[in-house]
Write an enzyme that holds these catalytic residues in place. Structure first.
Site, PDB file in Angstrom:
ATOM      1  N   CYS A  74      22.316  70.704  64.294  1.00 13.10           N
ATOM      2  CA  CYS A  74      23.305  71.078  65.158  1.00 13.10           C
ATOM      3  C   CYS A  74      24.638  71.642  64.473  1.00 13.10           C
ATOM      4  CB  CYS A  74      23.785  70.123  66.026  1.00 13.10           C
ATOM      5  SG  CYS A  74      24.984  68.761  65.263  1.00 13.10           S
ATOM      6  N   CYS A  77      26.867  68.974  63.103  1.00 11.43           N
ATOM      7  CA  CYS A  77      26.268  68.587  61.711  1.00 11.43           C
ATOM      8  C   CYS A  77      26.406  69.701  60.397  1.00 11.43           C
ATOM      9  CB  CYS A  77      24.895  68.048  61.798  1.00 11.43           C
ATOM     10  SG  CYS A  77      24.723  66.431  62.785  1.00 11.43           S
ATOM     11  N   CYS A 147      19.309  67.712  67.720  1.00 13.73           N
ATOM     12  CA  CYS A 147      19.480  67.677  66.015  1.00 13.73           C
ATOM     13  C   CYS A 147      18.717  66.497  65.506  1.00 13.73           C
ATOM     14  CB  CYS A 147      21.067  67.545  65.929  1.00 13.73           C
ATOM     15  SG  CYS A 147      21.801  67.369  64.113  1.00 13.73           S
ATOM     16  N   CYS A 150      21.872  63.796  64.095  1.00 14.83           N
ATOM     17  CA  CYS A 150      22.629  63.126  64.744  1.00 14.83           C
ATOM     18  C   CYS A 150      21.903  62.491  65.901  1.00 14.83           C
ATOM     19  CB  CYS A 150      24.015  63.693  64.994  1.00 14.83           C
ATOM     20  SG  CYS A 150      23.625  65.108  66.153  1.00 14.83           S
ATOM     21  N   ASP A 382      46.080  10.514  74.043  1.00 13.62           N
ATOM     22  CA  ASP A 382      45.007   9.959  74.953  1.00 13.62           C
ATOM     23  C   ASP A 382      45.345  10.018  76.382  1.00 13.62           C
ATOM     24  OD1 ASP A 382      43.627   9.203  72.647  1.00 13.62           O
ATOM     25  OD2 ASP A 382      44.649   6.904  72.649  1.00 13.62           O
TER      26      ASP A 382
END
Length: 567
Positions: A74, A77, A147, A150, A382
């Site tokens: 793509c 990328c 792609c 990715c 306590d």
């Protein structure tokens, strides 16, 4: 040619005085002008090519762009592997990026075609058609293919519609914030595919005597953030920062390619070890570690370079929003002898209704709209022990609060709400503090002192003079084995403690009030009755009679925290 003459340093041709027309606009250029044109083209042939300014690409990126587009990568990328670090390039629409990349590659082909030797020169515009050879890039519709690197994360998911989808999911959770940080979780197999594509591109780069380090490639996470985080911030009206208390998380999965990582378990088995908290051994960190160890040759034998195209895109997981904890501090008094500090549960069964921490936390949880809380304090009493005086310091961690900003007046009103909810407790100095500040409550805890008041019974009849010797005892050293009553939740150990001072007030022949100032962590009840000899010395030994404690109050916890707030 008039403008060319100016740019090249030639004098402009003046209009003819007889006709008034501009001779520079003659359709047939002079011999001199034709020679200038030929000379200028020769200069351009050897000059550096002008490259795509919008995408910040350079001349040396052309073969990389061509190779990546041929592999089906793509547009984003392609920019990543060209090491384009300008965030604005990734924010452009995918269609524009794709078209500009094709035009970028076309420039080279048209220039090569234009510069090829020929019989003559023409003034026709350069040929924009792409070269037909083994590296031909076929223009395609920008989103027609997924792609292979990715897996679609940097395609559809960078569109404004996905940014709005994320923003709408955050709005539904009703968080209040001024800033946010965007975190992204990606499938581990993306690291394998990126490594494959890097090896594929590096081969081309080496042939051109260039270098492409794997660390130089822009990460998918970074490219995704650059593309969408600004749009998400605009939708939410919040600044997107690298560090913020509010975290918006986006995650992706891709079941089709989950087996991409499996060959690494055979080649690098020491990198993949089962863990309790992980459903799969193929975590991103394990995959990255294996990719660092495996040789290029072994990787290429087991995995295709470039990676194969998938049939499906990544799927987005539900968007989550998480705010860092808010810490509330204060001091509390406990006036009841039938109220535990924390819920009292034995063998899965609750023994008493309510607790100090629940009475304090309920109004805070509601106002801060938190998912939960953690309570801590400087020691604990306590169930049958009261905490008087200035109270006991405590801190409450509110988990994932949806509202975090409160004025001092609002915090004071919350304090009043807590105090009016029950007559068993009272809170003072309520305030918002930092996580780091809460550590002061525990610092040097055993060096702090606490003051107690106890009602004591003795088997032997006593007088006022029998108690005088107690006033003279200073810094009495005790050795206390873990008391039997807490042995189920505390490790067996012998703890050294100090009783700094004591005094007594005679009540009757078998009762007196004992005042003690001790080191924090001293077991007072066991000091009185001895716990079957597990605390030595003890009050029974000192008075030479059996004794027991009937009531115990904490009078003060000497820790100067949190800061006092004036009424």
């Amino acid at each position: 040619m008039g403008s060319d003459n100016v740019r090249l340093g030639f004098p402009q041709t003046e209009p003819s005085r007889s006709t008034g027309r501009d001779d520079s606009r003659e359709r047939t250029p002079s011999v001199t002008v034709r020679r200038v044109r030929m000379t200028f083209r020769g200069v351009l042939k050897h000059a550096p090519r002008r490259c795509s300014n919008m995408l910040s690409l350079r001349e040396k990126d052309r073969p990389v762009v061509r190779k990546l587009l041929s592999a089906g990568c793509c547009a984003r990328c392609v920019l990543r592997f060209c090491c384009v670090g300008s965030s604005s390039a990734y924010r452009r629409s995918y269609e524009d990026m794709h078209k500009e990349l094709l035009a970028f590659v076309s420039e080279e082909n048209s220039a090569q075609s234009h510069d090829a030797p020929g019989e003559g020169e023409t003034d026709d515009p350069p040929n924009k058609r792409m070269r037909v050879d083994e590296d031909r890039v076929t223009p395609a519709e920008p989103d027609s293919d997924i792609c292979p690197v990715c897996l679609g994360v940097l395609q559809d998911f960078c569109h404004p519609t996905f940014a709005k989808q994320v923003s709408d999911a955050v709005k539904k959770q009703q968080f209040e914030f001024d800033s946010l940080v965007l975190t992204v979780s990606l499938p581990a197999q993306l690291s394998v595919r990126e490594h494959s594509c890097w090896l594929h591109v590096r081969k081309e780069v080496r042939e051109k005597s260039m270098c492409l380090g794997k660390d130089d490639v822009i990460q998918v996470k970074d490219a995704f953030k650059w593309a969408v985080q600004g749009k998400i911030g605009q939708e939410l009206g919040a600044a997107v920062l690298t560090n913020s208390p509010c975290e918006v998380s986006v995650g992706f999965i891709h079941p089709e390619t989950e087996e991409d990582c499996h060959f690494l378990a055979n080649t690098c088995p020491d990198c993949f070890k089962p863990t309790k908290n992980k459903a799969s051994i193929f975590t991103r960190m394990a995959v990255v570690k294996a990719l660092e160890k495996i040789s290029d040759e072994k990787f290429s034998r087991n995995y295709p370079c470039p990676p194969k195209k998938p049939n499906t895109r990544c799927s987005a997981l539900d968007t989550s929003c998480l705010h860092t904890s808010v810490f509330i501090a204060g001091r509390y008094n406990k006036f009841s002898r039938e109220l535990p500090q924390t819920p009292w549960v034995i063998d899965g069964e609750r023994r008493m209704d309510g607790s100090v921490e629940e009475l304090i936390a309920a109004p805070l949880l509601s106002s801060f709209r938190a998912d939960g809380f953690n309570f801590s304090s400087s020691g604990r009493e306590d169930v049958d022990v009261r905490t008087l005086g200035n109270g006991r310091p405590f801190a409450l961690e509110l988990l994932n609060p949806h509202r975090t900003k409160f004025s001092r007046a609002e915090i004071k009103q919350l304090q009043e709400t807590i105090n009016q909810s029950s007559d068993k407790i009272r809170v003072r100095h309520l305030q918002i503090v930092t996580r780091e500040a809460t550590s002061r409550m525990k610092e040097g805890e055993e060096e702090k002192t606490k003051t107690y008041s106890a009602l004591i019974w003795t088997q032997k009849a006593i007088s006022d003079t029998d108690l005088d010797f107690l006033r003279n005892i200073k810094d009495l050293k005790l050795a206390q084995k873990t008391p039997l009553r807490v042995l189920h939740r505390r490790p067996l150990a012998v703890r050294q403690r100090l009783v700094h001072s004591m005094s007594a007030v005679h009540l009757d022949t078998h009762h007196f009030t004992l005042k003690l100032c001790t080191q924090a962590g001293t077991y007072i009840k066991e000091f009185v009755h001895g716990d079957f000899g597990r605390t030595k010395p003890n009050l029974c030994d000192l008075m030479k009679t059996d004794a027991d404690i009937l009531e115990l109050d904490v009078e003060s916890v000497d820790i100067d925290w949190p800061p006092a707030i004036p009424d």
